[in-house]
Design a protein around this motif. Structure first.
Motif, PDB file in Angstrom:
ATOM      1  N   PRO A   6       0.854  -1.191   0.000  1.00  0.00           N
ATOM      2  CA  PRO A   6       0.000   0.000   0.000  1.00  0.00           C
ATOM      3  C   PRO A   6       0.889   1.240   0.000  1.00  0.00           C
ATOM      4  O   PRO A   6       1.930   1.254   0.672  1.00  0.00           O
ATOM      5  CB  PRO A   6      -0.770  -0.116   1.325  1.00  0.00           C
ATOM      6  N   PRO A   7       0.498   2.293  -0.757  1.00  0.00           N
ATOM      7  CA  PRO A   7       1.354   3.478  -0.874  1.00  0.00           C
ATOM      8  C   PRO A   7       1.793   4.038   0.470  1.00  0.00           C
ATOM      9  O   PRO A   7       2.912   4.528   0.602  1.00  0.00           O
ATOM     10  CB  PRO A   7       0.468   4.472  -1.628  1.00  0.00           C
ATOM     11  N   ASP A   8       0.930   3.955   1.510  1.00  0.00           N
ATOM     12  CA  ASP A   8       1.325   4.554   2.787  1.00  0.00           C
ATOM     13  C   ASP A   8       2.364   3.708   3.525  1.00  0.00           C
ATOM     14  O   ASP A   8       2.921   4.147   4.523  1.00  0.00           O
ATOM     15  CB  ASP A   8       0.083   4.798   3.675  1.00  0.00           C
ATOM     16  N   ARG A   9       2.618   2.484   3.052  1.00  0.00           N
ATOM     17  CA  ARG A   9       3.643   1.659   3.715  1.00  0.00           C
ATOM     18  C   ARG A   9       4.951   1.602   2.918  1.00  0.00           C
ATOM     19  O   ARG A   9       5.867   0.876   3.255  1.00  0.00           O
ATOM     20  CB  ARG A   9       3.092   0.248   3.957  1.00  0.00           C
ATOM     21  N   ARG A  10       4.983   2.408   1.867  1.00  0.00           N
ATOM     22  CA  ARG A  10       6.225   2.468   1.101  1.00  0.00           C
ATOM     23  C   ARG A  10       7.283   3.221   1.905  1.00  0.00           C
ATOM     24  O   ARG A  10       6.966   4.239   2.510  1.00  0.00           O
ATOM     25  CB  ARG A  10       6.011   3.263  -0.184  1.00  0.00           C
ATOM     26  N   PRO A  11       8.544   2.750   1.860  1.00  0.00           N
ATOM     27  CA  PRO A  11       9.586   3.558   2.502  1.00  0.00           C
ATOM     28  C   PRO A  11       9.782   4.856   1.726  1.00  0.00           C
ATOM     29  O   PRO A  11       9.361   4.961   0.577  1.00  0.00           O
ATOM     30  CB  PRO A  11      10.821   2.659   2.408  1.00  0.00           C
ATOM     31  N   GLY A  12      10.445   5.842   2.348  1.00  0.00           N
ATOM     32  CA  GLY A  12      10.631   7.135   1.691  1.00  0.00           C
ATOM     33  C   GLY A  12      11.547   7.025   0.482  1.00  0.00           C
ATOM     34  O   GLY A  12      12.326   6.074   0.362  1.00  0.00           O
ATOM     35  N   ILE A  13      11.440   8.019  -0.400  1.00  0.00           N
ATOM     36  CA  ILE A  13      12.294   8.048  -1.596  1.00  0.00           C
ATOM     37  C   ILE A  13      13.764   8.035  -1.169  1.00  0.00           C
ATOM     38  O   ILE A  13      14.615   7.423  -1.799  1.00  0.00           O
ATOM     39  CB  ILE A  13      12.010   9.329  -2.416  1.00  0.00           C
ATOM     40  N   TRP A  14      14.033   8.659  -0.048  1.00  0.00           N
ATOM     41  CA  TRP A  14      15.400   8.768   0.448  1.00  0.00           C
ATOM     42  C   TRP A  14      16.023   7.387   0.663  1.00  0.00           C
ATOM     43  O   TRP A  14      17.211   7.189   0.465  1.00  0.00           O
ATOM     44  CB  TRP A  14      15.377   9.583   1.740  1.00  0.00           C
ATOM     45  N   GLN A  15      15.201   6.424   1.089  1.00  0.00           N
ATOM     46  CA  GLN A  15      15.717   5.067   1.352  1.00  0.00           C
ATOM     47  C   GLN A  15      16.229   4.413   0.071  1.00  0.00           C
ATOM     48  O   GLN A  15      17.076   3.538   0.101  1.00  0.00           O
ATOM     49  CB  GLN A  15      14.625   4.210   1.989  1.00  0.00           C
ATOM     50  N   VAL A  16      15.670   4.844  -1.064  1.00  0.00           N
ATOM     51  CA  VAL A  16      16.129   4.310  -2.348  1.00  0.00           C
ATOM     52  C   VAL A  16      17.376   5.058  -2.821  1.00  0.00           C
ATOM     53  O   VAL A  16      18.328   4.468  -3.315  1.00  0.00           O
ATOM     54  CB  VAL A  16      15.013   4.437  -3.412  1.00  0.00           C
TER      55      VAL A  16
END
Ligand code: ATP
Length: 576
Positions: A6-16
């Motif tokens: 679910p989009p709200d459980r995606r890690p932040g862009i920073w983690q990528v």
């Protein structure tokens, strides 16, 4: 199949994006970035000089002043050369840094995906689609585009400041009267440029906001289409036997229709955005001339000044219009980051899968299961095993009805089944091999398939030949160096015998055979099994097999029955 995060459980862009910039490569990476920012500053200085020279050059031309024209021409030419060299260096550094970043990220993802049983858990749970495509394609695209976005942004900031100051200094003041009052706006061309670009960005967002979702769907649709193609290729024979070509063709067609529909939507939406943008740009293109004209007509500025104003206005406009032009690229970039954020979430989840089945190494020689309660992923009880111990040299036959959980028990012993509870103690430092009905045979030389998962040079050719002979494949000993796709070339029974030869070669302390000889005729099966028992007298052999004839080669039996509230497995001694 789409990602299920679910989009709200995606890690932040920073983690990528951040791990590379915190890695051991960070010093070199930041140094290259700093040089590129320096190049941007140098280019901005060249542009300001070029603007000054252009104005002076125009005035010198109008005055037909050769003495001024000559040095201005040489200086302008040199500036052009300098700008070109800076651009080359920038492109080279940019591409090289993107490649280093991609390499680092790809290797990191490969490590995470293939470490332990992460790849297996992701496929088992179906928690992520097309992970191979994400690692191969999305990473490849994301790293260069992120660098480009960042450097473009740096360049936009530098150029915006430069051209704003320049335009402010040369654009003069607009005087007009409003309701009988005289109004003066100093640096009015700057306001005009900013106002126009804000309108352009708002227009782009209004026209193109759905592109983010469309670009994400595009990657998913392409991935699913490609995945089905790979499945058809991998299962070509089975499909051909079922005369399933037509059906697969239809399934491929359906998936391609999704790809096409999405591509069409992207084209149409992209067309709307770019045609809206160019129409708007066309309408506002005479603005700088119209705004500067009154000053020229009043004699407040020279023709050269007018040229400079037009150039500076044009440069500021095109700098600021980066936001408008980059809009489509930005929507694609966001879609890519979302796909990699989903991948991070799936990898994190698979790496931290908690199981109530505790597998622990012990300083014992055997394998012990205690209070083992195996469940299906949806919580249905498969079987319960109160206590089961396998010691070196023992031969166990596991039996039970189809679906009773025999393979699942072996998966749990291998640490691949997280659903359930209980304890599994295994002998520390002792090797084990699990052979399913169809063993994986990588393409390449027969020796490398035989030695898998070890490297081929780990075993001598003589040992490999002996193992093939013992596994009733003497004719294949001559093919050790032959390269082929063994999984497609060999019959089912031959593949099973290669896997048995693999066991004979590796000599593990624990051998788990899950219907691993089911494709052999009864005589060869018995022969192969007998050899296995003779050659590995100290290894424990645990077999899941339906063929009763094999019972004579085992000395213990574990019978699993289903759907029980209490301990229901039966351990019986078999006649040797
Ligand atoms: N990933 C999964 N998701 C849902 N159910 C599963 C999954 N894997 C296995 N099962 C179910 O668990 C049950 C036990 O499967 P298992 O393969 O262990 O049976 P088995 O005793 O080895 O059967 P067989 O003798 O037919 O090979 C089956 O009903 C199967 O459908």
């Amino acid at each position: 199949m789409n990602a299920k995060t679910p989009p709200d459980r995606r890690p932040g862009i920073w983690q990528v994006l951040s791990p590379y910039w915190q890695s051991s490569e960070k010093f070199l990476a930041f140094a290259m970035l700093a040089v590129m920012i320096g190049i941007n500053l140098g280019s901005a200085w060249i542009n300001v000089e070029a603007n000054r020279v252009a104005g002076a050059f125009t005035d010198a031309l109008i005055a037909l002043n050769w003495e001024d024209i000559k040095p201005l021409f040489i200086f302008s030419f040199s500036l052009g050369l300098g700008a070109m060299m800076l651009t080359w260096t920038n492109v080279l550094l940019n591409e090289y840094l993107a490649l280093r970043w991609r390499t680092w990220m790809t290797l990191r993802y490969i490590r995470r995906w293939t470490s332990g049983s992460t790849f297996y858990e992701i496929e088992q749970k179906g928690s992520l689609s097309n992970i191979d495509q994400r690692i191969a394609d999305d990473v490849n695209e994301l790293m260069p585009s992120t660098l480009n976005f960042f450097l473009s942004l740096v360049s936009v900031v530098i150029n915006t400041v430069t051209y704003t100051v320049l335009l402010w200094s040369i654009s003069g003041t607009l005087h007009f009267s409003l309701l009988g009052h005289g109004v003066s706006i100093p640096g009015y061309m700057v306001y005009a440029a900013y106002l126009i670009i804000i309108l352009q960005v708002l227009l782009s967002h209004w026209l193109g906001k759905s592109l983010i979702a469309l670009n994400m769907q595009k990657q998913n649709a392409e991935g699913d289409f490609r995945f089905l193609g790979v499945q058809v290729r991998e299962n070509a024979e089975q499909i051909a036997f079922y005369r399933g070509g037509k059906r697969e063709g239809e399934r491929l067609r359906q998936r391609f229709i999704r790809v096409r529909a999405n591509a069409l939507a992207v084209i149409l939406r992209g067309f709307k955005v770019s045609s809206g943008q160019s129409l708007f740009s066309h309408f506002i293109s005479p603005v700088p001339t119209l705004l500067a004209l009154p000053q020229l007509l009043r004699g407040e500025i020279s023709f050269g000044d007018m040229t400079r104003i037009q150039m500076a206005y044009g440069s500021l406009g095109s700098t600021l219009s980066y936001f408008m032009q980059a809009y489509q690229g930005f929507t694609r970039w966001l879609a890519l980051t979302n796909r990699l954020r989903d991948m991070e979430a799936a990898l994190d989840e698979a790496e931290h899968t908690d199981s109530a089945i505790r597998r622990q190494p012990r300083a014992t020689s055997g394998l012990t299961c205690r209070h083992l309660h195996l469940l299906t992923p949806d919580g249905r009880t498969l079987t319960r095993i109160d206590e089961w111990q396998v010691l070196p040299g023992e031969r166990w036959l596991i039996q039970g009805a189809s679906g009773a959980g025999k393979s699942t028990l072996l998966r749990a012993c291998a640490g691949l089944w997280p659903h359930g509870s209980g304890e599994i103690d295994f002998a520390q430092g002792q090797s084990s091999l699990f052979l399913p009905q169809k063993s994986y045979l990588p393409g390449g030389s027969l020796k490398s398939a035989l030695c898998y998962p070890e490297e081929p040079d780990r075993f001598s050719d003589a040992a490999c030949c002996q193992a093939l002979i013992d596994a009733a494949l003497p004719e294949m000993a001559a093919l050790l160096t032959t390269e082929d796709r063994w999984q497609y070339r060999l019959s089912g029974g031959e593949q099973q015998r290669v896997a048995i030869a693999r066991v004979l070669l590796h000599r593990p302390a624990f051998v788990f055979l899950d219907e691993a000889t089911s494709a052999l005729d009864a005589e060869t099966e018995l022969k192969v099994y007998r050899t296995l028992c003779e050659r590995l007298p100290h290894s424990a052999i645990v077999s899941v097999a339906h063929h009763q004839a094999l019972a004579s080669l085992h000395d213990r039996r574990l019978t699993l029955t289903q759907a029980a509230e209490r301990v229901n497995n039966r351990v019986t001694a078999l006649p040797v």
